[in-house]
Write a protein that holds these residues in place. Structure first.
Motif, PDB file in Angstrom:
ATOM      1  N   ASP A  64      66.881  57.357  61.873  1.00  0.00           N
ATOM      2  CA  ASP A  64      65.506  57.075  62.302  1.00  0.00           C
ATOM      3  C   ASP A  64      65.443  56.418  63.668  1.00  0.00           C
ATOM      4  O   ASP A  64      64.362  56.021  64.114  1.00  0.00           O
ATOM      5  CB  ASP A  64      64.823  56.180  61.266  1.00  0.00           C
ATOM      6  CG  ASP A  64      64.588  56.906  59.950  1.00  0.00           C
ATOM      7  OD1 ASP A  64      63.847  57.902  59.952  1.00  0.00           O
ATOM      8  OD2 ASP A  64      65.170  56.485  58.931  1.00  0.00           O
ATOM      9  N   GLU A  75      75.173  62.293  55.487  1.00  0.00           N
ATOM     10  CA  GLU A  75      74.568  62.670  54.209  1.00  0.00           C
ATOM     11  C   GLU A  75      74.054  61.446  53.455  1.00  0.00           C
ATOM     12  O   GLU A  75      73.004  61.507  52.794  1.00  0.00           O
ATOM     13  CB  GLU A  75      75.572  63.444  53.343  1.00  0.00           C
ATOM     14  CG  GLU A  75      75.806  64.875  53.795  1.00  0.00           C
ATOM     15  CD  GLU A  75      76.605  64.977  55.083  1.00  0.00           C
ATOM     16  OE1 GLU A  75      76.467  65.995  55.795  1.00  0.00           O
ATOM     17  OE2 GLU A  75      77.354  64.016  55.394  1.00  0.00           O
ATOM     18  N   SER A  79      68.881  52.287  48.304  1.00  0.00           N
ATOM     19  CA  SER A  79      67.622  52.978  48.610  1.00  0.00           C
ATOM     20  C   SER A  79      66.925  53.445  47.330  1.00  0.00           C
ATOM     21  O   SER A  79      65.698  53.348  47.229  1.00  0.00           O
ATOM     22  CB  SER A  79      67.888  54.169  49.532  1.00  0.00           C
ATOM     23  OG  SER A  79      68.759  55.121  48.922  1.00  0.00           O
ATOM     24  N   ARG A  80      67.688  53.918  46.355  1.00  0.00           N
ATOM     25  CA  ARG A  80      67.070  54.344  45.096  1.00  0.00           C
ATOM     26  C   ARG A  80      66.388  53.180  44.388  1.00  0.00           C
ATOM     27  O   ARG A  80      65.337  53.344  43.776  1.00  0.00           O
ATOM     28  CB  ARG A  80      68.122  54.975  44.177  1.00  0.00           C
ATOM     29  CG  ARG A  80      68.495  56.394  44.542  1.00  0.00           C
ATOM     30  CD  ARG A  80      69.211  57.071  43.402  1.00  0.00           C
ATOM     31  NE  ARG A  80      70.459  56.385  43.059  1.00  0.00           N
ATOM     32  CZ  ARG A  80      71.636  56.682  43.580  1.00  0.00           C
ATOM     33  NH1 ARG A  80      71.728  57.661  44.480  1.00  0.00           N
ATOM     34  NH2 ARG A  80      72.721  56.026  43.221  1.00  0.00           N
ATOM     35  N   GLU A  83      70.741  60.532  54.977  1.00  0.00           N
ATOM     36  CA  GLU A  83      69.679  61.425  54.509  1.00  0.00           C
ATOM     37  C   GLU A  83      69.253  61.087  53.078  1.00  0.00           C
ATOM     38  O   GLU A  83      68.064  61.167  52.741  1.00  0.00           O
ATOM     39  CB  GLU A  83      70.144  62.876  54.604  1.00  0.00           C
ATOM     40  CG  GLU A  83      70.352  63.344  56.035  1.00  0.00           C
ATOM     41  CD  GLU A  83      70.936  64.737  56.112  1.00  0.00           C
ATOM     42  OE1 GLU A  83      70.521  65.479  57.025  1.00  0.00           O
ATOM     43  OE2 GLU A  83      71.789  65.080  55.269  1.00  0.00           O
ATOM     44  N   GLU A  84      70.219  60.712  52.244  1.00  0.00           N
ATOM     45  CA  GLU A  84      69.880  60.324  50.866  1.00  0.00           C
ATOM     46  C   GLU A  84      69.009  59.073  50.860  1.00  0.00           C
ATOM     47  O   GLU A  84      68.020  58.988  50.131  1.00  0.00           O
ATOM     48  CB  GLU A  84      71.169  60.063  50.078  1.00  0.00           C
ATOM     49  CG  GLU A  84      70.977  59.503  48.675  1.00  0.00           C
ATOM     50  CD  GLU A  84      70.306  60.458  47.715  1.00  0.00           C
ATOM     51  OE1 GLU A  84      69.848  60.009  46.644  1.00  0.00           O
ATOM     52  OE2 GLU A  84      70.236  61.672  48.022  1.00  0.00           O
ATOM     53  N   GLU A 128      70.028  62.583  62.785  1.00  0.00           N
ATOM     54  CA  GLU A 128      69.491  62.448  61.427  1.00  0.00           C
ATOM     55  C   GLU A 128      68.993  61.044  61.104  1.00  0.00           C
ATOM     56  O   GLU A 128      68.287  60.854  60.113  1.00  0.00           O
ATOM     57  CB  GLU A 128      70.562  62.857  60.405  1.00  0.00           C
ATOM     58  CG  GLU A 128      71.020  64.301  60.539  1.00  0.00           C
ATOM     59  CD  GLU A 128      69.875  65.291  60.437  1.00  0.00           C
ATOM     60  OE1 GLU A 128      68.919  65.029  59.684  1.00  0.00           O
ATOM     61  OE2 GLU A 128      69.930  66.337  61.127  1.00  0.00           O
ATOM     62  N   GLN A 143      67.031  58.051  53.239  1.00  0.00           N
ATOM     63  CA  GLN A 143      65.723  58.412  53.780  1.00  0.00           C
ATOM     64  C   GLN A 143      64.859  59.117  52.739  1.00  0.00           C
ATOM     65  O   GLN A 143      63.636  58.964  52.727  1.00  0.00           O
ATOM     66  CB  GLN A 143      65.908  59.307  55.006  1.00  0.00           C
ATOM     67  CG  GLN A 143      66.490  58.586  56.212  1.00  0.00           C
ATOM     68  CD  GLN A 143      66.890  59.552  57.309  1.00  0.00           C
ATOM     69  OE1 GLN A 143      67.292  60.692  57.039  1.00  0.00           O
ATOM     70  NE2 GLN A 143      66.808  59.103  58.557  1.00  0.00           N
ATOM     71  N   SER A 144      65.482  59.893  51.859  1.00  0.00           N
ATOM     72  CA  SER A 144      64.711  60.613  50.840  1.00  0.00           C
ATOM     73  C   SER A 144      64.033  59.675  49.862  1.00  0.00           C
ATOM     74  O   SER A 144      63.097  60.071  49.159  1.00  0.00           O
ATOM     75  CB  SER A 144      65.623  61.581  50.081  1.00  0.00           C
ATOM     76  OG  SER A 144      66.513  60.888  49.217  1.00  0.00           O
ATOM     77  N   HIS A 145      64.480  58.415  49.818  1.00  0.00           N
ATOM     78  CA  HIS A 145      63.860  57.412  48.951  1.00  0.00           C
ATOM     79  C   HIS A 145      62.948  56.466  49.727  1.00  0.00           C
ATOM     80  O   HIS A 145      62.554  55.413  49.214  1.00  0.00           O
ATOM     81  CB  HIS A 145      64.940  56.613  48.218  1.00  0.00           C
ATOM     82  CG  HIS A 145      65.748  57.436  47.261  1.00  0.00           C
ATOM     83  ND1 HIS A 145      65.286  57.819  46.025  1.00  0.00           N
ATOM     84  CD2 HIS A 145      66.983  57.973  47.383  1.00  0.00           C
ATOM     85  CE1 HIS A 145      66.209  58.549  45.401  1.00  0.00           C
ATOM     86  NE2 HIS A 145      67.252  58.658  46.214  1.00  0.00           N
TER      87      HIS A 145
END
Length: 354
Positions: free
Chosen positions: A166, A130, A111-112, A133-134, A164, A136-138
């Motif tokens: 999608d 977790e 994702s990063r 969520e990481e 958590e 998704q943050s990207h």
């Protein structure tokens, strides 16, 4: 850059859920899976759902005990187009280690780097929340792709993970029905063809379950007296009209949905079920696991099990705990229930095999 999706498969969840779907117990060796047919089906479904091409499917499983390398079956799966084999370890006591960490690290790093725009996670493990969520943050969408149970509902997915993510989709039931089968007996010398367990009943696949504790590719049943019927898995799992494994209890209430984890216990629950030491629940789990295992175990497998008493092989012990945890809806099975479960296991084994 062209957009892609990718699939991240927790094989422990996948095969345990498939086994539960078709046999009623999470014993991996109870099913035969045609992975050369299942994998393209998963890819086609992900592309249909996302409207994006699948970059690859990441396949996470535990390597062989000792070496940590792939089994022949796992190696064959890794050779399939667009499959990337990612192996954790199998500990000396049979628990898988490092698989969840590999999934989480890959989700985060992909994702990063914006390697994919949509990630399909074939798992139900709360420990991956977790990492979701990481990702998704990207800006990556993470969708749970769950195995359906016998009633078509998502099997064994943590409520926290669902909340958590999608969204949640279901693997096509028709695909599973075509590629996953109950493992049957091989024909025993002297056994008439067409009998239950004869060659006419044998199910095979180009690639069988590649777990850390694979079952023999051609299991043979224990010798039976001439003319005696060969029991089916349902026969072996059915309670006998005799003294129960543990004192009888009142009928248990309807069981809560399974919530699965690839940890050694096998489940991650938030719902309260019947008491963990409910004798009826313990006996039911023991009979189902022993019956499913005995239906394909060879004479040597049965002899080794009895000779090793009171030691329970890791794959069977893990299955007992996973299935009981699922039935009671608790992540940590209390020590009292573990003791009752293992004692009940040997009572049923003695009854079925001795």
């Amino acid at each position: 850059m062209r957009s892609h999706c990718a699939i991240y498969v927790d094989v422990g969840y996948l095969v345990a859920s498939l086994a539960t779907r078709v046999t009623g117990t999470s014993l991996r060796s109870a099913v035969v899976v045609s992975y050369p047919d299942l994998v393209p089906g998963l890819i086609a479904q992900a592309e249909r759902l996302s409207g994006l091409p699948v970059l690859r499917i990441h396949w996470y499983d535990a390597g062989l005990r000792g070496s940590g390398g792939p089994s022949p079956e796992q190696n064959a799966i890794g050779m399939l187009p667009r499959v990337k084999l990612r192996l954790g370890r199998t500990s000396p006591n049979g628990d898988q280690k490092g698989v969840d960490l590999r999934i989480g690290l890959d989700l985060a790093s992909h994702s990063r780097g914006r390697v994919v725009d949509v990630a399909y996670l074939v798992s139900g493990d709360d420990d991956l929340t977790e990492a979701v969520e990481e990702a998704q943050s990207h800006g990556v969408q993470v969708v749970v792709l769950a195995v359906p149970d016998a009633n078509g509902r998502p099997h064994g997915v943590s409520h926290h993970l669902i909340r958590e993510s999608d969204g949640i989709d279901i693997v096509d039931a028709a695909l599973l029905d075509a590629t996953v089968h109950v493992r049957r007996r091989a024909e025993e010398p002297g056994e008439a063809p067409g009998m239950p367990g004869g060659s006419g009943d044998q199910v095979s696949a180009p690639v069988a379950d590649g777990g850390a504790d694979p079952a023999p590719s051609r299991p043979t049943p224990a010798p039976a007296p001439p003319g005696s019927p060969v029991p089916s898995p349902a026969d072996l799992a059915r309670p006998r009209p005799r003294t129960p494994v543990v004192p009888a209890a009142s009928a248990a209430p309807e069981r809560p949905p399974v919530v699965y984890s690839s940890s050694s216990n096998g489940s991650s629950g938030y719902l309260l079920g019947p008491p963990a030491h409910d004798p009826e629940v313990v006996e039911s789990v023991c009979r189902k696991v022993v019956g499913t295992w005995a239906a394909t175990a060879s004479a040597d497998d049965r002899r080794r099990l009895l000779d090793g008493r009171p030691f329970i092989p890791p794959d069977l012990d893990r299955t007992l705990l996973t299935d009981l945890s699922a039935r009671i809806g608790e992540y940590d099975v209390p020590d009292e229930a573990r003791s009752a479960l293992r004692e009940g296991f040997w009572v049923v084994v003695t009854e079925v095999l001795a």
